[in-house]
Motif scaffolding. Sequence first.
Motif, PDB file in Angstrom:
ATOM      1  N   CYS A  66      32.581  40.295  29.971  1.00 19.96           N
ATOM      2  CA  CYS A  66      32.683  38.990  30.724  1.00 19.96           C
ATOM      3  C   CYS A  66      31.389  38.162  30.160  1.00 19.96           C
ATOM      4  O   CYS A  66      31.283  37.063  30.642  1.00 19.96           O
ATOM      5  CB  CYS A  66      32.350  39.535  32.365  1.00 19.96           C
TER       6      CYS A  66
ATOM      7  N   PHE B 170      37.981  32.575  44.077  1.00 15.63           N
ATOM      8  CA  PHE B 170      37.452  33.986  43.798  1.00 15.63           C
ATOM      9  C   PHE B 170      36.163  34.053  42.819  1.00 15.63           C
ATOM     10  O   PHE B 170      36.205  33.441  41.712  1.00 15.63           O
ATOM     11  CB  PHE B 170      38.264  35.142  43.545  1.00 15.63           C
ATOM     12  N   LYS B 171      35.128  34.641  43.337  1.00 20.69           N
ATOM     13  CA  LYS B 171      33.910  35.010  42.299  1.00 20.69           C
ATOM     14  C   LYS B 171      33.913  36.588  42.075  1.00 20.69           C
ATOM     15  O   LYS B 171      34.341  37.320  42.698  1.00 20.69           O
ATOM     16  CB  LYS B 171      32.613  34.272  43.048  1.00 20.69           C
ATOM     17  N   VAL B 172      33.170  36.603  40.877  1.00 24.50           N
ATOM     18  CA  VAL B 172      32.789  38.096  40.398  1.00 24.50           C
ATOM     19  C   VAL B 172      31.230  38.061  40.362  1.00 24.50           C
ATOM     20  O   VAL B 172      30.740  37.371  39.598  1.00 24.50           O
ATOM     21  CB  VAL B 172      33.591  38.330  39.083  1.00 24.50           C
TER      22      VAL B 172
ATOM     23  N   ILE C 224      34.496  41.430  43.942  1.00 23.07           N
ATOM     24  CA  ILE C 224      35.263  40.412  43.624  1.00 23.07           C
ATOM     25  C   ILE C 224      35.569  40.092  44.866  1.00 23.07           C
ATOM     26  O   ILE C 224      36.200  40.847  45.742  1.00 23.07           O
ATOM     27  CB  ILE C 224      36.440  40.796  42.795  1.00 23.07           C
TER      28      ILE C 224
ATOM     29  N   SER D 192      44.764  39.181  44.529  1.00 25.73           N
ATOM     30  CA  SER D 192      44.996  39.282  43.167  1.00 25.73           C
ATOM     31  C   SER D 192      45.743  40.312  42.809  1.00 25.73           C
ATOM     32  O   SER D 192      46.453  40.667  41.947  1.00 25.73           O
ATOM     33  CB  SER D 192      43.515  39.218  42.404  1.00 25.73           C
TER      34      SER D 192
ATOM     35  N   TYR E 207      36.104  36.118  47.782  1.00 29.45           N
ATOM     36  CA  TYR E 207      36.095  34.477  47.705  1.00 29.45           C
ATOM     37  C   TYR E 207      34.641  34.143  48.415  1.00 29.45           C
ATOM     38  O   TYR E 207      34.217  34.865  49.488  1.00 29.45           O
ATOM     39  CB  TYR E 207      37.111  33.981  48.305  1.00 29.45           C
TER      40      TYR E 207
ATOM     41  N   GLU F 146      33.190  32.766  38.193  1.00 34.50           N
ATOM     42  CA  GLU F 146      34.448  32.455  38.855  1.00 34.50           C
ATOM     43  C   GLU F 146      35.410  33.446  38.175  1.00 34.50           C
ATOM     44  O   GLU F 146      35.097  33.937  37.155  1.00 34.50           O
ATOM     45  CB  GLU F 146      35.153  30.974  38.555  1.00 34.50           C
ATOM     46  N   GLN F 147      36.454  33.897  38.844  1.00 31.92           N
ATOM     47  CA  GLN F 147      37.609  34.763  38.528  1.00 31.92           C
ATOM     48  C   GLN F 147      37.917  34.589  37.394  1.00 31.92           C
ATOM     49  O   GLN F 147      38.117  35.254  36.488  1.00 31.92           O
ATOM     50  CB  GLN F 147      38.321  35.230  39.618  1.00 31.92           C
TER      51      GLN F 147
ATOM     52  N   ASN G 108      37.477  44.600  45.956  1.00 36.83           N
ATOM     53  CA  ASN G 108      38.357  43.379  45.879  1.00 36.83           C
ATOM     54  C   ASN G 108      38.639  43.063  47.045  1.00 36.83           C
ATOM     55  O   ASN G 108      39.330  43.710  47.861  1.00 36.83           O
ATOM     56  CB  ASN G 108      39.349  43.733  44.901  1.00 36.83           C
TER      57      ASN G 108
END
Length: 385
Positions: free
Chosen positions: A377, A361-363, A248, A57, A250, A313-314, A164
């Motif tokens: 968020c 990608f997840k956060v 962050i 990203s 996947y 999700e991102q 990340n």
Amino acid sequence: MDQPDDNRLRGIILNRIREQGRIPFADFMAMCLYEPGLGYYTSPGRKVGAEGDFYTSINVHSVFGRLIAREICRMWEEMGRPASFDIVEAGAGHGRLATDVIDAIQELNPTLYDGIRLTLIEAEPSLAAVQGELLAPHLPKVSWSTPADLAEGRLRFTGCLYSNELIDSFPPHLVEMGPEGLREVFVAAEGDQFSEILDLPSTPELEAYLSRLGITFAVGQRAEINLNAVRWLESVATALERGFVLTIDYGYLAPELYGPMRLNGTLLCYYRHTIEENPYIRIGLQDMTTHVDFTTLAARGEELGLRKVWYGEQYRFLVATGMMEELMALEAAATSEKEQIAIRLALKKLILPEGGMGDTFKVLVQAKGVENPRLLCMRDWGKLF
């Protein structure tokens, strides 16, 4: 696909196996990625971007770093606006993301910027010079650390640690369910090549890991169990006095990660933007990754005092932290319609599913010593549009 010369590291690993006997796949992957001076992440060379093996990203647009910066500003406010605030990037790479983050904080919140101390953690020592060039305007605030400093308890901080696409590179144990129970994948030497052997697990932690999740595999199903990710989180929880951890990467929650649709697990290699399934070629010259188990990161975090604040999700994270505002500002500043279109296409890649990075990608945001924080968020989606 060409086969570059990997003889030096290949020979070192083969000799170790001949001397010590077969090794768990986790040890093999660790040597491929982190052998001093020769591993994929510990040898000189550009790994990310057009000249490397994969994109992240960070390469898409500096807005990615600006949105992380927006959330860090909110974290600082939720912590009572302390006079000093640590920002730690684990797996800092070439320093592009750290530069985007701290540039944005300087613009968005000068008061916070005045109290920032930025620490970069990176396994490849030669990258410090590149990071220093990018961060030149901020150098009085920057210090460098190593993964060993974190793992061995020499690092302490109050503020925010973010990463990340770091945890996906931690070497996991490979397991496969056999007719008689769980077996582990070991790597053996066969001439100048590597071979696999299935045998009883090298540690009871592997079966305990699956038991805690309530996961049962089908016979023949292969999967990864990343004990190194858990150990890393334990180190982070020890190092963090008070503040937040922002991860962050996947990955999936455990029921999806270990579901029957993934009979072969998630292990993949990347070489010059091409996916490779064979981890036993291009030793030290190709990236090796697996998807992250966010269920275990969140559950173990709770045990360690890292309370889960948000997971998603991102694209949800980026939109909630101000993606639309940033897009409108960039379009307003653009000098041509062509530039506006280029901006839209770049930012879409960050949030779109199916080919973009938005849902792959997840956060995960975790907090320690901060009661009921209200982060960006966490904003109500219905009020964002």
